[in-house]
Design an enzyme around this catalytic site. Structure first.
Site, PDB file in Angstrom:
ATOM      1  N   CYS A   1      44.012  40.907  45.970  1.00  0.00           N
ATOM      2  CA  CYS A   1      45.261  40.452  45.367  1.00  0.00           C
ATOM      3  C   CYS A   1      46.468  41.101  46.044  1.00  0.00           C
ATOM      4  O   CYS A   1      47.529  40.510  46.109  1.00  0.00           O
ATOM      5  CB  CYS A   1      45.261  40.711  43.871  1.00  0.00           C
ATOM      6  SG  CYS A   1      44.715  42.359  43.448  1.00  0.00           S
TER       7      CYS A   1
ATOM      8  N   ALA B   1      32.508  38.410  36.815  1.00  0.00           N
ATOM      9  CA  ALA B   1      32.731  37.057  37.333  1.00  0.00           C
ATOM     10  C   ALA B   1      31.386  36.371  37.600  1.00  0.00           C
ATOM     11  O   ALA B   1      30.373  37.031  37.841  1.00  0.00           O
ATOM     12  CB  ALA B   1      33.548  37.119  38.609  1.00  0.00           C
ATOM     13  N   GLU B   2      31.400  35.058  37.576  1.00  0.00           N
ATOM     14  CA  GLU B   2      30.150  34.298  37.643  1.00  0.00           C
ATOM     15  C   GLU B   2      29.444  34.391  38.992  1.00  0.00           C
ATOM     16  O   GLU B   2      28.242  34.200  39.068  1.00  0.00           O
ATOM     17  CB  GLU B   2      30.370  32.837  37.237  1.00  0.00           C
ATOM     18  CG  GLU B   2      31.543  32.123  37.877  1.00  0.00           C
ATOM     19  CD  GLU B   2      32.856  32.280  37.100  1.00  0.00           C
ATOM     20  OE1 GLU B   2      33.210  33.431  36.751  1.00  0.00           O
ATOM     21  OE2 GLU B   2      33.539  31.263  36.878  1.00  0.00           O
TER      22      GLU B   2
ATOM     23  N   LYS C   1      33.343  41.040  30.729  1.00  0.00           N
ATOM     24  CA  LYS C   1      32.696  39.915  31.412  1.00  0.00           C
ATOM     25  C   LYS C   1      32.888  40.000  32.919  1.00  0.00           C
ATOM     26  O   LYS C   1      34.017  39.930  33.411  1.00  0.00           O
ATOM     27  CB  LYS C   1      33.286  38.580  30.945  1.00  0.00           C
ATOM     28  CG  LYS C   1      32.441  37.405  31.455  1.00  0.00           C
ATOM     29  CD  LYS C   1      33.133  36.071  31.315  1.00  0.00           C
ATOM     30  CE  LYS C   1      34.043  35.754  32.470  1.00  0.00           C
ATOM     31  NZ  LYS C   1      33.340  35.613  33.767  1.00  0.00           N
TER      32      LYS C   1
ATOM     33  N   GLU D   1      48.901  31.895  47.502  1.00  0.00           N
ATOM     34  CA  GLU D   1      47.853  32.908  47.700  1.00  0.00           C
ATOM     35  C   GLU D   1      46.585  32.187  48.171  1.00  0.00           C
ATOM     36  O   GLU D   1      46.013  31.386  47.448  1.00  0.00           O
ATOM     37  CB  GLU D   1      47.567  33.643  46.390  1.00  0.00           C
ATOM     38  CG  GLU D   1      46.490  34.696  46.565  1.00  0.00           C
ATOM     39  CD  GLU D   1      46.177  35.471  45.282  1.00  0.00           C
ATOM     40  OE1 GLU D   1      45.853  34.836  44.266  1.00  0.00           O
ATOM     41  OE2 GLU D   1      46.242  36.711  45.320  1.00  0.00           O
TER      42      GLU D   1
ATOM     43  N   SER E   1      43.116  34.897  38.627  1.00  0.00           N
ATOM     44  CA  SER E   1      44.135  34.005  39.160  1.00  0.00           C
ATOM     45  C   SER E   1      45.356  33.954  38.244  1.00  0.00           C
ATOM     46  O   SER E   1      45.261  34.159  37.032  1.00  0.00           O
ATOM     47  CB  SER E   1      43.557  32.604  39.336  1.00  0.00           C
ATOM     48  OG  SER E   1      43.164  32.095  38.086  1.00  0.00           O
TER      49      SER E   1
ATOM     50  N   GLU F   1      46.417  41.451  35.662  1.00  0.00           N
ATOM     51  CA  GLU F   1      46.580  41.721  37.104  1.00  0.00           C
ATOM     52  C   GLU F   1      46.317  40.403  37.803  1.00  0.00           C
ATOM     53  O   GLU F   1      45.166  39.939  37.834  1.00  0.00           O
ATOM     54  CB  GLU F   1      45.536  42.737  37.579  1.00  0.00           C
ATOM     55  CG  GLU F   1      45.604  44.086  36.913  1.00  0.00           C
ATOM     56  CD  GLU F   1      46.764  44.929  37.385  1.00  0.00           C
ATOM     57  OE1 GLU F   1      47.392  44.559  38.403  1.00  0.00           O
ATOM     58  OE2 GLU F   1      47.053  45.933  36.717  1.00  0.00           O
TER      59      GLU F   1
ATOM     60  N   ILE G   1      36.888  40.324  34.406  1.00  0.00           N
ATOM     61  CA  ILE G   1      37.147  40.812  35.770  1.00  0.00           C
ATOM     62  C   ILE G   1      36.762  39.772  36.832  1.00  0.00           C
ATOM     63  O   ILE G   1      35.988  38.862  36.567  1.00  0.00           O
ATOM     64  CB  ILE G   1      36.427  42.159  36.029  1.00  0.00           C
ATOM     65  CG1 ILE G   1      34.918  42.029  35.814  1.00  0.00           C
ATOM     66  CG2 ILE G   1      37.018  43.249  35.148  1.00  0.00           C
ATOM     67  CD1 ILE G   1      34.143  43.271  36.232  1.00  0.00           C
ATOM     68  N   PRO G   2      37.289  39.916  38.035  1.00  0.00           N
ATOM     69  CA  PRO G   2      37.061  38.937  39.101  1.00  0.00           C
ATOM     70  C   PRO G   2      35.923  39.353  40.031  1.00  0.00           C
ATOM     71  O   PRO G   2      35.264  40.369  39.815  1.00  0.00           O
ATOM     72  CB  PRO G   2      38.388  38.964  39.847  1.00  0.00           C
ATOM     73  CG  PRO G   2      38.801  40.395  39.769  1.00  0.00           C
ATOM     74  CD  PRO G   2      38.294  40.923  38.462  1.00  0.00           C
TER      75      PRO G   2
END
Ligand code: NAI
Ligand code: MG
Length: 488
Positions: A301, A195-196, A193, A398, A246, A267, A167-168
């Site tokens: 997004c 996002a960092e 997971k 984007e 992305s 997505e 996931i973001p």
């Protein structure tokens, strides 16, 4: 205590700051969540996550490597075989209801932590993100024991197995909910997971899952960066992959999974057209345009990042939009007056600033209000690009920031052609007084979601996803549930 400001036009009148005071329990260090326990990474690697509004480190987080991914997939497989896929569906539903209720109980804490780790305004995390997180768990909890009715047919729906979910950082806990809730409802187990730059609410969710007594191994949460994500995606024990992020990474995942029989949903990016016809209610449209592009700093997004205005109302609408943009407060995400919080990370801010420069070099006219911006942290003013050429990078790419590219149109046909002149197809918006025009436009704009006289409205029962380079598959609603069931 807050004081009400007195209006005094002789002095520099500013709003009274109202910072959030709800306490958040935050550990110095977080481990990986595998088989119901927090553990260090086998290779001992860690990384820091910062508050993008202050640039201060919030916590140190374990970074999962290949061996940890393997351990998490094994735990998920065992939980799948022995517990979760065997459990009566109504009992699975009860766990999801319990998770939803616990999220509601701790909503304030999750909201504050989401804003601290990711930079979004507290008004949004408190009123949009976290309530939607709970709503997703409630919605899919209800489906858990009704899958036979959801998908009637010769074979009863069965789960798929271990799901790998990446996931973001733009809606950290909400994207976790979008992915976990339908997967669990159908009897799958998960390795997820975050996002960092935004791992903390997912790790807090791990604590909540333990409090909910979810059986160990049903959900495993592995913080890390791209390499961790790739290891999850490519692990042979993972039967279904769900990714949000992305388009470049999505394409790489699709390429590597093409060689396998894994299922996947992607997505990806977007460059939505927000179309305003001359017959629209202009003040309402201005609010919708602002919400469409400045919500969550434009890290969305489905953001309405391309504005198309019917030529005859262009000047009036832009003047009103600029007036409205002058009132937007950029600053402390934890202040409930804030409209635009911090940009999620330094690299993302640099990407946005690159486009601000490029847009001007390519000939578009940039406009920003004279809004003050904090000296420290990652911030960007709300930005308009006027007189954009179709070929301009700010129209094509984007940007994922508070940057709106404005173009005009004269006829309905021209509006549709321009709206669809993009490799993306995630969302769109139409503003008009005429119902017939809404239906005509929504059937012509090639996008997964098209809003009419509103923007950025989300509901767990409504499917979300893209055409073209915006992705594959749908999340939300029955469509999203189906991705996690095997029907043959
Ligand atoms: P990204 O696609 O690299 O990151 C999204 C997630 O994928 C993160 O959890 C990341 O660790 C993971 N990831 C990265 N490489 C991977 C790989 N090879 N295999 C599996 N997982 C991997 O996006 P990034 O670099 O954070 O942002 C760059 C741009 O991507 C943004 O400016 C924006 O345009 C777009 N983006 C779109 C999102 C959306 O919601 N559609 C969300 C995040 C970014
Ligand atoms: Mg952070």
């Amino acid at each position: 205590m807050t004081t009400s400001p007195t209006l005094n036009f002789d002095t520099d009148w500013s709003y009274a700051p109202a910072p959030e005071t709800a306490p958040v329990e935050l550990a110095d260090a977080y481990g990986l969540f595998i088989n119901g326990e927090f553990t260090d990474a086998k290779a001992g690697k860690t990384f820091g996550t910062v508050n993008p509004a202050t640039e201060k480190r919030l916590a140190t987080v374990a970074e999962a490597g290949d061996a940890d991914v393997d351990a998490a997939v094994t735990a998920a497989q065992t939980a799948y075989d022995k517990v979760w896929s065997k459990m009566p569906a109504a009992d699975r539903g009860k766990y999801l209801f319990r998770i939803a209720r616990l999220i509601q109980e701790r909503a304030r804490e999750f909201a504050v932590l989401e804003s601290m780790d990711g930079g979004k305004p507290i008004r949004e995390s408190r009123d949009v993100d976290i309530p939607l997180v709970a709503a997703h768990f409630f919605y899919y909890a209800g489906w858990a024991d009704k899958l036979d009715y959801a998908f009637p047919g010769p074979r009863k729906p069965s789960p798929v197995g271990v799901c790998g979910q990446v996931i973001p950082w733009n809606f950290p806990l909400l994207m976790a909910a979008w992915k976990l809730a339908p997967a669990l409802a159908c009897g799958n187990t998960v390795v997820l997971k975050p996002a960092e730059t935004t791992p903390l609410t997912a790790l807090k969710l791990a604590e909540l899952l333990r409090d909910a007594e979810l059986p160990p191994g049903v959900v495993n949460i592995l913080p890390g960066a791209g390499a961790t994500g790739a290891a999850i995606v490519n692990h042979p024990g993972v039967k279904k992959v769900a990714f949000t992020g992305s388009t470049d990474v999505g394409k790489a995942i699709a390429r590597s999974l093409a060689k396998t029989d894994k299922r996947f949903t992607l997505e990806l990016g977007g460059k939505a057209a927000n179309l305003v016809f001359a017959d629209a209610a202009i003040d309402q449209a201005v609010e919708g345009i602002v919400n469409g592009i400045f919500f969550n700093q434009g890290h969305v997004c489905c953001a309405g990042s391309r504005l198309f205005v019917e030529e005859s109302i262009h000047d009036e609408l832009i003047a009103k939009l600029q007036d409205r943009m002058k009132t937007l407060i950029v600053g402390d995400p934890l202040d409930k007056n804030t409209d635009i919080g911090a940009i999620n990370s330094r690299p993302q801010l640099e990407k946005i600033e690159h486009y601000l420069k490029l847009g001007q070099e390519e000939g578009a006219e940039m406009w920003q209000p004279e809004t003050p911006v904090p000296a420290r942290g990652f911030f960007c003013k709300p930005t308009l690009f006027l007189n954009c050429a179709q070929s301009s990078s700010v129209v094509q790419d984007e940007i994922f920031g508070p940057v709106l590219a404005v173009q005009t149109f004269r006829t309905f046909g021209e509006a549709m052609t321009k709206a669809n002149n993009t490799p993306y197809g995630l969302s769109g918006g139409v503003w008009t007084d005429k119902g017939a025009k809404v239906f005509k436009a929504t059937s012509k704009v090639r996008a997964g979601v098209v809003w009419a006289n509103t923007f950025n409205k989300f509901d767990p029962s409504s499917p979300f996803g893209g055409y073209k380079e915006s992705g594959v598959g749908r999340e939300g609603g029955l469509h999203g549930l189906k991705e996690y069931c095997s029907l043959n």
